[in-house]
Motif scaffolding. Structure first.
Motif, short mmCIF file in Angstrom:
data_model
loop_
_atom_site.label_atom_id
_atom_site.label_comp_id
_atom_site.label_asym_id
_atom_site.label_seq_id
_atom_site.Cartn_x
_atom_site.Cartn_y
_atom_site.Cartn_z
N GLU A 270 3.45 -2.09 -10.90
CA GLU A 270 2.45 -1.04 -10.98
C GLU A 270 2.43 -0.27 -9.66
N SER A 271 2.65 1.03 -9.71
CA SER A 271 2.61 1.84 -8.50
C SER A 271 1.18 1.97 -8.00
N ILE A 272 1.03 2.38 -6.75
CA ILE A 272 -0.32 2.56 -6.23
C ILE A 272 -1.06 3.66 -6.99
N GLY B 181 -8.21 0.79 0.42
CA GLY B 181 -8.28 -0.66 0.29
C GLY B 181 -7.49 -1.40 1.35
N ALA B 182 -6.52 -0.74 1.97
CA ALA B 182 -5.73 -1.36 3.03
C ALA B 182 -6.61 -1.77 4.21
N HIS B 183 -7.77 -1.16 4.34
CA HIS B 183 -8.65 -1.40 5.48
C HIS B 183 -9.79 -2.36 5.14
N SER C 214 -9.81 6.74 -3.47
CA SER C 214 -8.48 6.51 -2.92
C SER C 214 -8.16 5.02 -2.88
N ALA C 215 -7.12 4.61 -3.60
CA ALA C 215 -6.68 3.22 -3.55
C ALA C 215 -6.24 2.83 -2.15
N TRP D 125 0.79 -1.23 0.00
CA TRP D 125 0.00 0.00 0.00
C TRP D 125 0.82 1.28 0.00
N ASP D 126 2.08 1.21 0.40
CA ASP D 126 2.84 2.47 0.48
C ASP D 126 4.32 2.32 0.17
#
Length: 203
Positions: A123-125, A170-172, A166-167, A115-116
């Motif tokens: 492929e970048s975020i 998706g982390a959550h 916001s991609a 994610w960061d």
């Protein structure tokens, strides 16, 4: 599983996100982007369990990632005859980290996260966010119900873009194999109606 469509779509789009069934790499938690890894037998059974749930709904369109694990899940879930391949539904390109687990990657890149952190040769975020946002805009404009067969990270990015452009959101949003999630609208606002619903017989 208690995935339910909205009673009254009111002309808005309703998107059913279906993650493919188990693969050997999802089981071992290896990052699986461009590698065409097939379903396990358990993954095929997971996909079959989706069929009676999806058969209760009318889908105006069915779209699937071009990867065989998504296509086979779609077919076993009973929607293969109506499916069209959508290249934008492919999984995140993990570049040099393809086939490696997060723990393995962190041996040489401490603290690494999809994610960061940089994704060399992948492929970048920002790039996957742009891909997902384009698809969100296209599908949000289509009334009716659409089934999307895709992959964990892309669907998490897609949902993050649906609710907040916001991609990183998706982390959550955890997402298991062979699950159904539903995106829709609450009045004029894009919303998550259900998330990560799995068949009760799937451990």
């Amino acid at each position: 599983m208690n995935a339910t469509a909205s009673d009254e779509p009111n002309g808005h789009a309703e998107l059913w996100l279906i993650r493919h069934g188990e693969t050997p790499w999802s089981l071992s938690r290896q990052h699986t982007g461009r590698t065409d890894v097939p379903l396990t037998e358990r993954g095929r059974e997971q996909a079959r369990m989706l069929a009676p749930i999806l058969a209760q709904e009318h889908f105006d369109r069915v779209l699937t990632s071009p990867m065989s694990r998504a296509i086979e899940t779609c077919r076993l879930a009973g929607l293969g005859d109506h499916a069209e391949e959508e290249p934008e539904l492919r999984e995140w390109d993990y570049g040099i980290y393809e086939g490696r687990t997060t723990d393995e990657i962190r041996e040489s890149a401490p603290g690494w996260s999809v994610w960061d952190s940089p994704m060399p040769e992948g492929e970048s975020i920002g790039e996957i966010e742009a891909r997902a946002r384009n698809l969100v805009q296209r599908l949000a404009a289509l009334p009716g119900r659409t089934a999307l067969f895709s992959h964990a990270h892309f669907l998490r990015v897609f949902a993050g873009c649906w609710i907040g452009d916001s991609a990183a959101l998706g982390a959550h949003l955890l997402l298991d194999t062979a699950t159904v999630s539903i995106l829709g609208f609450e009045r004029e606002n894009r919303a998550i109606r259900q998330w990560n619903v799995r068949h009760p017989d799937v451990a």
